[in-house]
Design an enzyme around this catalytic site. Structure first.
Site, short mmCIF file in Angstrom:
data_model
loop_
_atom_site.label_atom_id
_atom_site.label_comp_id
_atom_site.label_asym_id
_atom_site.label_seq_id
_atom_site.Cartn_x
_atom_site.Cartn_y
_atom_site.Cartn_z
N HIS A 273 3.04 13.75 -0.40
CA HIS A 273 4.08 13.43 -1.38
C HIS A 273 4.51 11.98 -1.25
O HIS A 273 5.26 11.48 -2.08
CB HIS A 273 5.26 14.38 -1.13
CG HIS A 273 6.28 14.39 -2.21
ND1 HIS A 273 6.41 13.39 -3.14
CD2 HIS A 273 7.22 15.30 -2.51
CE1 HIS A 273 7.39 13.69 -3.96
NE2 HIS A 273 7.90 14.84 -3.60
N CYS A 274 4.06 11.27 -0.20
CA CYS A 274 4.68 9.97 0.08
C CYS A 274 3.74 8.77 -0.10
O CYS A 274 3.96 7.95 -0.99
CB CYS A 274 5.23 9.97 1.49
SG CYS A 274 6.52 11.19 1.71
N ILE A 275 2.72 8.68 0.73
CA ILE A 275 1.94 7.44 0.79
C ILE A 275 1.26 7.09 -0.55
O ILE A 275 1.26 5.92 -0.95
CB ILE A 275 0.90 7.47 1.95
CG1 ILE A 275 1.56 7.96 3.25
CG2 ILE A 275 0.24 6.12 2.17
CD1 ILE A 275 2.66 7.08 3.79
N ILE A 277 2.33 7.74 -3.43
CA ILE A 277 3.31 7.68 -4.52
C ILE A 277 4.35 6.59 -4.32
O ILE A 277 4.61 5.77 -5.21
CB ILE A 277 3.99 9.07 -4.66
CG1 ILE A 277 2.96 10.08 -5.18
CG2 ILE A 277 5.21 9.00 -5.58
CD1 ILE A 277 3.40 11.50 -5.17
N ASP A 278 4.95 6.56 -3.13
CA ASP A 278 6.11 5.69 -2.91
C ASP A 278 5.85 4.21 -3.26
O ASP A 278 6.70 3.57 -3.89
CB ASP A 278 6.62 5.80 -1.47
CG ASP A 278 7.03 7.22 -1.12
OD1 ASP A 278 7.06 8.07 -2.04
OD2 ASP A 278 7.31 7.48 0.06
#
Ligand code: NAD
Length: 437
Positions: A273-275, A277-278
């Site tokens: 969910h992070c790398i 997208i952020d």
């Protein structure tokens, strides 16, 4: 006593009620942390199935066991619900809802704003609201604060508002909520103070910063740092292959430098969910200000190319055996986006599998944490990792290196292995039949 003094007192004597909005990978460990520190916790989620599971003592994330959820229930201090009105009694409200990308790969903060609109309706003096969902700098000051002030209350006087990025690392057995330092930036000094005091009850080291924007940006720097370094080492893996050098040995050698170097490992791409997208949250924000964040774009380009690169390498490995991709039996080992989690979001394994299917591969997979995978209209079920299954595959491709897989058995029984994670390092016999990324 002022609303601030009252709130600080309730936090310190742990009579404060903590509300957590969004009971997912981030929200549930927070619930547990505050609960175990003695607080009463109200958890709100729009997903009635999750709320029901928690009421029945069932967990749906790997970091929390069923027993731990049952423990929360038994104490009588955890109340999961779909009803936002339960937050009326909360002194602190932590928002941990998703912040994905839209179809056009722009930030989608609709979940955050939907949660904030509901909170606005029950806002009362003496509450502190903290946004934990990853987002671009300015969200808390420019969007969340005005929405909450629609209630007629004033931020910094009646209620308090801060941003505190979530750093939880699912599947990590060393760093959990308590021993991962937490950055906190309020929209004003009183908000920083209140939110800092709150987290100090459950986290060993809280790091206050001068503004919510600094806190928002610090999270994006951390994850852009990872994305860029993973892209760099992925490119190095491609370079090493061209040069016929073992990238894994190169990384270990470089890693002996005690300063100025940090080990990152290549793989079939990035997921979760992070790398992936952020960094786009930051790039998007900068684009609105006419700046093109080139490192972010380049890193994304290299990382999203990796599944295609892996398929090319698989093709080469099979070619050596005089086998085409079409019709070959390939067993994919590990599909979660990283080891030891049951999270499939954005997993590069999905892209690799999709590409292999397009090439006519006869595909199977095994993942101890993911019972089912959908690729387009096809549904795959995880096959058991038996000697027969391994022997029956022309090639076993390791995409995620779960620690509970017996890699010795994989090497013993599989005729040929392509290992994108160096999971088979040191395994006897690996030199003969394992090809590495
Ligand atoms: N998972 C991680 O490792 C991780 C780490 C650091 C930061 N984050 C960030 O934390 C945030 C949450 O991520 P997550 O992995 O916990 O997501 P998740 O999908 O596991 O959990 C989010 C929960 O929010 C619920 N929800 C959605 N809209 C809601 C609403 N309006 N009101 C109440 N509940 C709502 C969903 O049903 C879901 O249960 C994201 O911004 C993410 O980028 C995640």
């Amino acid at each position: 006593m002022s609303p601030k003094e009252q709130l600080l007192q309730r936090i310190e004597n742990r009579s404060a009620v903590v509300g957590v909005v969004g009971l997912g990978y981030v929200g549930l460990p927070l619930v547990q942390g505050f609960h175990d520190a003695g607080f009463r916790v109200v958890g709100v989620d729009v997903d009635a199935r999750k709320v029901q599971a928690l009421k029945e003592g069932r967990s749906y994330i790997t970091d929390l066991s069923d027993e731990e959820v049952q423990h929360l229930q038994r104490s009588g201090r955890f109340h999961p619900t779909t009803d936002y009105r339960a937050l009326e009694q909360a002194d602190a409200i932590l928002i941990t809802v998703p912040t994905p990308l839209s179809k056009t790969r722009d930030p989608d903060i609709s979940y955050v704003m939907a949660a904030v609109r509901e909170i606005q309706k029950i806002l009362r003096p003496g509450q502190v609201v903290v946004l934990e969902s990853t987002t671009y700098p300015g969200t808390t000051d420019e969007l969340v604060k005005p929405e909450l002030e629609q209630s007629g209350l004033t931020c910094g006087r009646d209620f308090f508002l801060a941003f505190s990025p979530e750093r939880i690392n699912p599947g990590d057995s060393v760093y959990a909520l308590r021993n991962t330092p937490k950055v906190v930036g309020g929209v004003d000094p009183d908000s920083t103070e209140v939110a800092t005091r709150l987290y100090e009850q459950v986290i060993e080291r809280v790091v206050p910063v001068s503004s919510a924007k600094v806190a928002e940006m610090s999270k994006l720097l951390e994850n852009t740092f990872r994305s860029v370094n993973i892209a760099l080492v992925n490119e190095m893996a491609i370079a090493a292959n061209i040069l016929q050098i073992d990238i894994w040995e190169v990384i270990e050698a470089a890693g002996t430098k005690p300063f100025g170097f940090m080990k990152f490992y290549p793989g079939p791409g990035i997921g979760g969910h992070c790398i992936p997208i952020d960094p786009h949250y930051l790039a998007w924000k900068l684009k609105t200000l006419n700046y093109n964040a080139r490192f972010i774009e380049l890193a994304s380009e290299i990382n999203t190319f990796m599944p295609r690169y892996v398929v090319t390498r698989i093709q080469d490995v099979l070619n050596e055996q005089a086998k085409p991709l079409k019709g070959s039996r390939i067993l994919v080992l590990g599909v979660a986006y990283k080891p030891d989690v049951n999270d499939l979001r954005e997993s590069p394994a999905l892209d690799v599998m999709q590409l292999l299917l397009e090439k006519g591969v006869d595909l199977q997979y095994h993942d101890p944490y993911i019972p089912e995978v959908r690729i387009g209209r096809q549904v795959f079920r995880s096959v058991p990792l038996t000697p027969e299954v391994l022997r029956g595959a022309d090639l076993t491709v390791i995409l995620t290196h779960h620690s509970n897989v017996d890699y010795e058995a994989v090497v013993r029984h599989a005729p040929l292995v392509f290992d994108t994670r160096n999971a088979t390092r040191g395994v006897q016999g690996a030199e003969q039949k394992v090809m590495k990324l």
